[in-house]
Scaffold this active site. Structure first.
Site, PDB file in Angstrom:
ATOM      1  CG  ASP A  47      -1.655   1.314   1.168  1.00 29.50           C
ATOM      2  OD1 ASP A  47      -2.815   1.299   0.711  1.00 29.50           O
ATOM      3  OD2 ASP A  47      -1.475   2.202   1.912  1.00 29.50           O
ATOM      4  CE1 TYR A  52       0.445   7.821   2.692  1.00 31.21           C
ATOM      5  CE2 TYR A  52       1.013   5.504   2.140  1.00 31.21           C
ATOM      6  CZ  TYR A  52       0.204   6.393   2.573  1.00 31.21           C
ATOM      7  OH  TYR A  52      -0.785   6.042   3.297  1.00 31.21           O
ATOM      8  CE  LYS A  77      -3.730   4.725   0.896  1.00 35.65           C
ATOM      9  NZ  LYS A  77      -2.425   4.601   1.180  1.00 35.65           N
ATOM     10  CG  HIS A 110      -4.825   9.769   0.697  1.00 34.23           C
ATOM     11  ND1 HIS A 110      -3.502   9.700   0.374  1.00 34.23           N
ATOM     12  CD2 HIS A 110      -5.035   9.044   1.907  1.00 34.23           C
ATOM     13  CE1 HIS A 110      -2.732   9.311   1.466  1.00 34.23           C
ATOM     14  NE2 HIS A 110      -3.851   9.051   2.334  1.00 34.23           N
TER      15      HIS A 110
HETATM   16  N1  NAP Z   1      -5.618   6.042   4.109  1.00 34.59           N
HETATM   17  C1  NAP Z   1      -5.005   6.889   4.897  1.00 34.59           C
HETATM   18  O1  NAP Z   1      -5.561   7.762   4.959  1.00 34.59           O
HETATM   19  C2  NAP Z   1      -3.952   6.302   5.719  1.00 34.59           C
HETATM   20  C3  NAP Z   1      -3.663   6.705   6.957  1.00 34.59           C
HETATM   21  C4  NAP Z   1      -2.524   6.272   7.879  1.00 34.59           C
HETATM   22  C5  NAP Z   1      -1.957   5.250   7.401  1.00 34.59           C
HETATM   23  N2  NAP Z   1      -2.064   4.507   6.106  1.00 34.59           N
HETATM   24  C6  NAP Z   1      -1.682   3.336   5.811  1.00 34.59           C
HETATM   25  O2  NAP Z   1      -1.630   2.417   6.700  1.00 34.59           O
HETATM   26  C7  NAP Z   1      -0.412   1.898   6.979  1.00 34.59           C
HETATM   27  C8  NAP Z   1      -0.038   1.894   8.408  1.00 34.59           C
HETATM   28  O3  NAP Z   1      -0.386   2.695   9.308  1.00 34.59           O
HETATM   29  P1  NAP Z   1       0.814   3.573  10.193  1.00 34.59           P
HETATM   30  O4  NAP Z   1       1.972   3.630   9.428  1.00 34.59           O
HETATM   31  O5  NAP Z   1       0.071   4.772  10.651  1.00 34.59           O
HETATM   32  O6  NAP Z   1       0.850   2.995  11.374  1.00 34.59           O
HETATM   33  P2  NAP Z   1       0.824   1.396  12.154  1.00 34.59           P
HETATM   34  O7  NAP Z   1       1.069   0.294  11.095  1.00 34.59           O
HETATM   35  O8  NAP Z   1      -0.291   1.172  12.959  1.00 34.59           O
HETATM   36  O9  NAP Z   1       1.972   1.420  13.102  1.00 34.59           O
HETATM   37  C9  NAP Z   1       3.266   1.680  12.347  1.00 34.59           C
HETATM   38  C10 NAP Z   1       4.425   1.766  13.706  1.00 34.59           C
HETATM   39  O10 NAP Z   1       4.459   0.515  14.476  1.00 34.59           O
HETATM   40  C11 NAP Z   1       5.440  -0.015  14.409  1.00 34.59           C
HETATM   41  N3  NAP Z   1       5.694  -1.548  14.428  1.00 34.59           N
HETATM   42  C12 NAP Z   1       5.049  -2.036  13.350  1.00 34.59           C
HETATM   43  N4  NAP Z   1       5.367  -3.484  13.550  1.00 34.59           N
HETATM   44  C13 NAP Z   1       5.995  -3.568  14.632  1.00 34.59           C
HETATM   45  C14 NAP Z   1       6.434  -4.773  15.583  1.00 34.59           C
HETATM   46  N5  NAP Z   1       6.338  -6.056  15.059  1.00 34.59           N
HETATM   47  N6  NAP Z   1       7.033  -4.335  16.623  1.00 34.59           N
HETATM   48  C15 NAP Z   1       7.258  -3.087  16.854  1.00 34.59           C
HETATM   49  N7  NAP Z   1       6.777  -1.936  16.305  1.00 34.59           N
HETATM   50  C16 NAP Z   1       6.083  -2.410  15.144  1.00 34.59           C
HETATM   51  C17 NAP Z   1       6.503   0.617  13.220  1.00 34.59           C
HETATM   52  O11 NAP Z   1       7.712   0.730  13.451  1.00 34.59           O
HETATM   53  P3  NAP Z   1       8.786   0.357  12.454  1.00 34.59           P
HETATM   54  O12 NAP Z   1       9.048   0.726  11.055  1.00 34.59           O
HETATM   55  O13 NAP Z   1      10.167   0.409  13.517  1.00 34.59           O
HETATM   56  O14 NAP Z   1       8.827  -1.217  12.553  1.00 34.59           O
HETATM   57  C18 NAP Z   1       5.718   1.978  13.272  1.00 34.59           C
HETATM   58  O15 NAP Z   1       6.302   2.838  14.001  1.00 34.59           O
HETATM   59  C19 NAP Z   1       0.483   3.152   6.580  1.00 34.59           C
HETATM   60  O16 NAP Z   1       1.931   2.918   6.107  1.00 34.59           O
HETATM   61  C20 NAP Z   1      -0.143   3.615   5.049  1.00 34.59           C
HETATM   62  O17 NAP Z   1      -0.114   2.418   4.376  1.00 34.59           O
HETATM   63  C21 NAP Z   1      -3.256   4.969   5.348  1.00 34.59           C
END
Ligand code: NAP
Length: 284
Positions: A47, A52, A77, A110
């Protein structure tokens, strides 16, 4: 068979892997390595987004991964600011060029509003952006189309004149933030929900109640949180550039009891701490 081999089927018959890799905050010059590592571990759903700034790197990772392009599901997106048909068509071409791919598996609007104007009325602009996605879908450059951060009224707006019902709505869904009514509405329209930020952007890692529950199941907090979203019947998109985290995030072969699902659904005190700007629509 692991979760990485499992798929949902979208309303147009296209299969989408249940677990994907989020790439927000992965720099463009690190994205190719992250994607290749994820694919090697078994991830097939990646994704990204125009916002980004890493479509180039993600595309490079997809093109140089060790499995054929056709085995990967690539989403991007349309930038939230684009609410005009011609600009949307140009931006879709921009994504295809940026990724270096001749086909995108899923493209989403988005957000219903630009990030700097959450209260503005973009009903007409969203219908225009949707028409551009429909046209790209019709000619086959985008296999599936959808939206993100759309509430019920935003969906109803584009459904008015739509020829395609969105295949997907990507939403903020994690333990402590489960928009039950919207999930039910999407299900009633056969719109598959994708959970973004399933680990609450990292904020939930310190939550004592969630830590205790994870310990009870003998899993990590990320594993519990990812499993929670999957048991809701939605796609889960945890972000990490760390291959160890990618691997463990896919080890979710356990079952959360109904009672514990209720506890996670009702969780009220996720402390966003350093992420205090998060979550309400600050996400991308
Ligand atoms: N559509 C939208 O508006 C929208 C908004 C937000 C996000 N998104 C999508 O959703 C994805 C995920 O959301 P997000 O990036 O906000 O947050 P998330 O996946 O909820 O959390 C990411 C955080 O968790 C940590 N993490 C992941 N796996 C881990 C593990 N096994 N142990 C410890 N820490 C861990 C990562 O650090 P490390 O990198 O150090 O592992 C990072 O700091 C985004 O990348 C994006 O693709 C979409």
């Amino acid at each position: 068979m692991t979760i990485l081999d499992e798929t949902y089927t979208l309303s147009n018959g296209v299969e989408i892997p249940k677990l994907g890799l989020g790439t927000w905050f992965i720099d463009d010059d690190q994205a190719a390595d992250a994607v290749r590592a994820a694919v090697e571990i078994g991830y097939r759903n990646i994704d990204t987004a125009q916002a980004y700034g890493n479509e180039r790197g993600v595309g490079e990772g997809v093109r140089t991964a060790y499995v054929p392009r056709d085995e990967l599901f690539v989403s991007t997106k349309l930038a939230a600011e684009i609410k005009d048909y011609d600009q949307a068509l140009a931006a879709i071409d921009g994504s295809l060029n940026g990724l270096g791919l001749d086909r995108i598996d899923l493209m989403l609007i988005h957000s219903p509003q630009p990030w700097d104007d959450f209260r503005g009325d973009y009903a007409q602009g969203n219908r225009e952006a949707w028409r551009a996605l429909e046209d790209a879908h019709r000619v086959g450059t985008i296999r599936s189309i959808g939206v993100s951060n759309f509430q019920q009224h935003d969906l109803e707006n584009i459904l008015q004149g739509a020829t395609v019902v969105p295949h997907v709505n990507q939403l903020l869904v994690h333990a402590g933030n489960t928009p039950a009514e919207l999930l039910a509405y999407c299900e009633s329209k056969q719109i598959l929900v994708e959970a973004y930020s399933p680990i609450a952007h990292g904020a939930i890692l310190q939550n004592a109640e969630v830590q205790a529950m994870a310990q009870k199941y003998g899993v990590t907090v990320p594993q519990l949180c990812i499993r929670y979203t999957l048991q809701l019947g939605v796609v889960s998109l945890p972000k990490t550039a760390n291959p160890e985290h990618m691997r463990s995030n896919a080890e979710v072969d356990f079952e959360i009891s109904g009672d514990d699902m209720d506890v996670l659904r009702e969780l009220r005190d996720v402390d966003y701490g350093e992420h205090s700007a998060f979550p309400v629509y600050s996400g991308k």
